[in-house]
Design a protein around this motif. Structure first.
Motif, mmCIF file in Angstrom:
data_model
loop_
_atom_site.group_PDB
_atom_site.id
_atom_site.type_symbol
_atom_site.label_atom_id
_atom_site.label_comp_id
_atom_site.label_asym_id
_atom_site.label_seq_id
_atom_site.Cartn_x
_atom_site.Cartn_y
_atom_site.Cartn_z
ATOM 1 N N CYS A 19 0.674 -1.178 0.120
ATOM 2 C CA CYS A 19 0.039 -0.078 0.112
ATOM 3 C C CYS A 19 0.742 1.370 0.020
ATOM 4 O O CYS A 19 1.288 1.857 1.010
ATOM 5 C CB CYS A 19 -0.810 0.039 1.271
ATOM 6 N N THR A 20 1.216 1.678 -1.149
ATOM 7 C CA THR A 20 2.294 2.893 -1.423
ATOM 8 C C THR A 20 1.509 4.109 -1.520
ATOM 9 O O THR A 20 2.249 5.241 -1.371
ATOM 10 C CB THR A 20 3.290 2.678 -2.447
ATOM 11 N N ASP A 21 0.229 4.126 -1.622
ATOM 12 C CA ASP A 21 -0.336 5.526 -1.688
ATOM 13 C C ASP A 21 -1.072 6.262 -0.456
ATOM 14 O O ASP A 21 -1.885 6.757 -0.622
ATOM 15 C CB ASP A 21 -1.435 5.509 -2.843
ATOM 16 N N LYS A 24 1.126 9.994 4.393
ATOM 17 C CA LYS A 24 2.146 9.826 5.517
ATOM 18 C C LYS A 24 1.686 10.582 6.599
ATOM 19 O O LYS A 24 0.864 11.525 6.777
ATOM 20 C CB LYS A 24 3.623 10.515 5.010
ATOM 21 N N THR A 186 -5.468 -1.128 4.797
ATOM 22 C CA THR A 186 -4.110 -1.015 4.259
ATOM 23 C C THR A 186 -3.083 -1.357 5.640
ATOM 24 O O THR A 186 -2.009 -1.315 5.482
ATOM 25 C CB THR A 186 -3.868 0.632 4.110
ATOM 26 N N SER A 306 -4.226 10.304 7.704
ATOM 27 C CA SER A 306 -3.679 9.113 7.615
ATOM 28 C C SER A 306 -4.214 8.397 8.986
ATOM 29 O O SER A 306 -4.772 9.248 9.772
ATOM 30 C CB SER A 306 -2.192 9.144 8.010
#
Length: 434
Positions: A19-21, A24, A186, A306
């Motif tokens: 899950c890179t998207d 942050k 995620t 996030s």
């Protein structure tokens, strides 16, 4: 001057590597600002009474260390009275765990999959109360064993017509399952089937427990952090139940309206006072009902931040809104009312209240109708921040939605709370002069 950049919290809420998207997390654990385990222990007397005033100030400055978050949240949400002792809290905890076990057993009798470590995502009953023998349901219930109807409470030999309430409850169980598999997917935490089923169990029991509201979409987003922060399922359930005391009005539906419409109407009133030009523009675009802000209010910005930052935002909001009478208001409303009536002119200790609550007390809005929650001012603050962009670029409601969707991951929780507090002050002042 050197400033502590703070330690990241990613290891506490691990994200799946694929899950890179995911936005942050901006929240950092900062020495001297974040409420640490040591400072938390120092705020408790030898008997266990909590100096809530000292604790609130630190949470407002720097949030709560993840290692003690669950324990502190139980106070912020009114599960316990800060004046209670360790022994008194232990007694309450035991009683609540028994109460939850009774509720869960009631649900298990009606639907044996409750508490089994499994859950369903397909309907099990018709609106007339007739069982649906769906192969998918039987497969989910038995996971490789010989499929049987009794596993999902559909055994024809024991079938009797369920009550209207039971039918209504069973009709929501698959919807809860569908929402559970989509919630915080995620996070590594939810790779485990046992954690998914625990979330399903709590939401299913709550749907039975809350006769007026039952289950609605969005509740899984509000409940998910509770089971991550509190290991015991019953403790997580009661923490979620306390959160729902604040928010259940948003989920209450009638044939004519959804509860959150009241808050959207309040948001419109606030924007009209603090930014009349923006309000007029939104009305011209056909957005005067403010439905574009529906999601922010329903799930308290879970989608805009996030996971770690949304928890930080929530605890700052609750610390700002904190009322030391919260526990007694929930446990014994009549006694709380008598106490407030008897203490007119003799205000509760301002030091024990959050900053937002203090402003309401000063303005006298507490003595009138229920004050507006800080969440509405948070949304108003976001709109104010994006005011010039909305005024110059939004040519239709789709543009408004796009501009607000683009803020995902860019918002700063602390700045958002500071902005909400400023708007609240401004609103109270302007509203007084109207």
């Amino acid at each position: 001057m050197w400033r502590d950049p703070g330690a990241p919290v990613d290891s506490y809420y691990e994200v799946r590597p694929e899950c890179t998207d995911v936005p942050k997390t901006k929240f950092r654990i900062k020495a001297g600002k974040t409420l640490s385990a040591r400072k938390w222990q120092a705020a408790l007397s030898p008997e266990g009474q909590l100096d809530i005033g000292k604790t609130l100030g630190r949470i407002q400055r720097g949030g709560i260390h993840p290692s003690i978050r669950g324990e502190v949240w139980e106070f912020l949400l009114g599960c316990y009275d800060p004046k209670s002792t360790f022994d008194e809290r232990e007694q309450i905890r035991k009683q609540r765990r028994v109460q939850y076990a009774v509720l869960k057993d009631e649900c298990r009798i009606m639907f044996p999959l409750i508490g089994s470590g499994k859950f369903i995502t397909a309907p099990v009953i018709t609106e007339d109360g007739e069982p649906i023998h769906d192969p998918l349901v039987l497969q989910e219930a038995n996971l490789g064993k010989e499929p049987t109807s009794s596993a999902v409470g559909n055994d024809p030999s024991t079938h009797c017509t369920p009550s209207k309430k039971e039918i209504q409850w069973k009709l929501t169980l698959h919807q809860i399952g569908l929402d559970v598999v989509r919630t915080d997917r995620t996070l590594v935490f939810y790779e485990k089937q046992e954690n998914l089923s625990k979330l399903w169990d709590i939401l299913s029991v709550y749907a039975w427990f809350d006769k007026d509201v039952g289950y609605c979409q969005g509740m899984s987003d509000l409940c998910s952090p509770m089971i991550i922060l509190l290991e015991d399922e019953a403790d997580a359930f009661w923490c979620f139940e306390r959160l729902m005391r604040r928010l259940r009005g948003n989920f209450r539906c009638t044939e004519r309206s959804v509860g959150v419409e009241t808050q959207l109407s309040n948001l419109a009133s606030i924007t009209q006072v603090i930014d009349p030009k923006l309000h007029q523009h939104l009305e011209t675009l056909g957005g005067g009902d403010y439905l574009f802000a529906f999601r922010m209010l329903m799930v308290l910005f879970r989608r805009e931040f996030s996971f770690g930052d949304s928890l930080y935002l929530w605890e700052m909001m609750w610390a700002l809104e904190y009322d030391p009478d919260l526990f007694i208001m929930y446990e014994d409303p009549e006694s709380a009312y008598e106490k407030s009536e008897g203490s007119k002119g003799k205000a509760k200790s301002i030091r024990q209240c959050g900053k937002f609550e203090r402003e309401n007390m000063k303005s006298g809005s507490k003595s009138a109708e229920a004050p507006l929650p800080i969440s509405i001012f948070l949304v108003a603050s976001v709109l104010k921040d994006k005011s010039s962009k909305l005024l110059t670029e939004a040519r239709g409601l789709d543009d408004v939605v796009k501009i607000l969707n683009d803020i995902t991951g860019d918002l700063d929780a602390k700045k958002a709370c500071t902005g909400a507090m400023k708007l609240h002050k401004k609103y109270l002042k302007k509203a007084k002069n109207v």
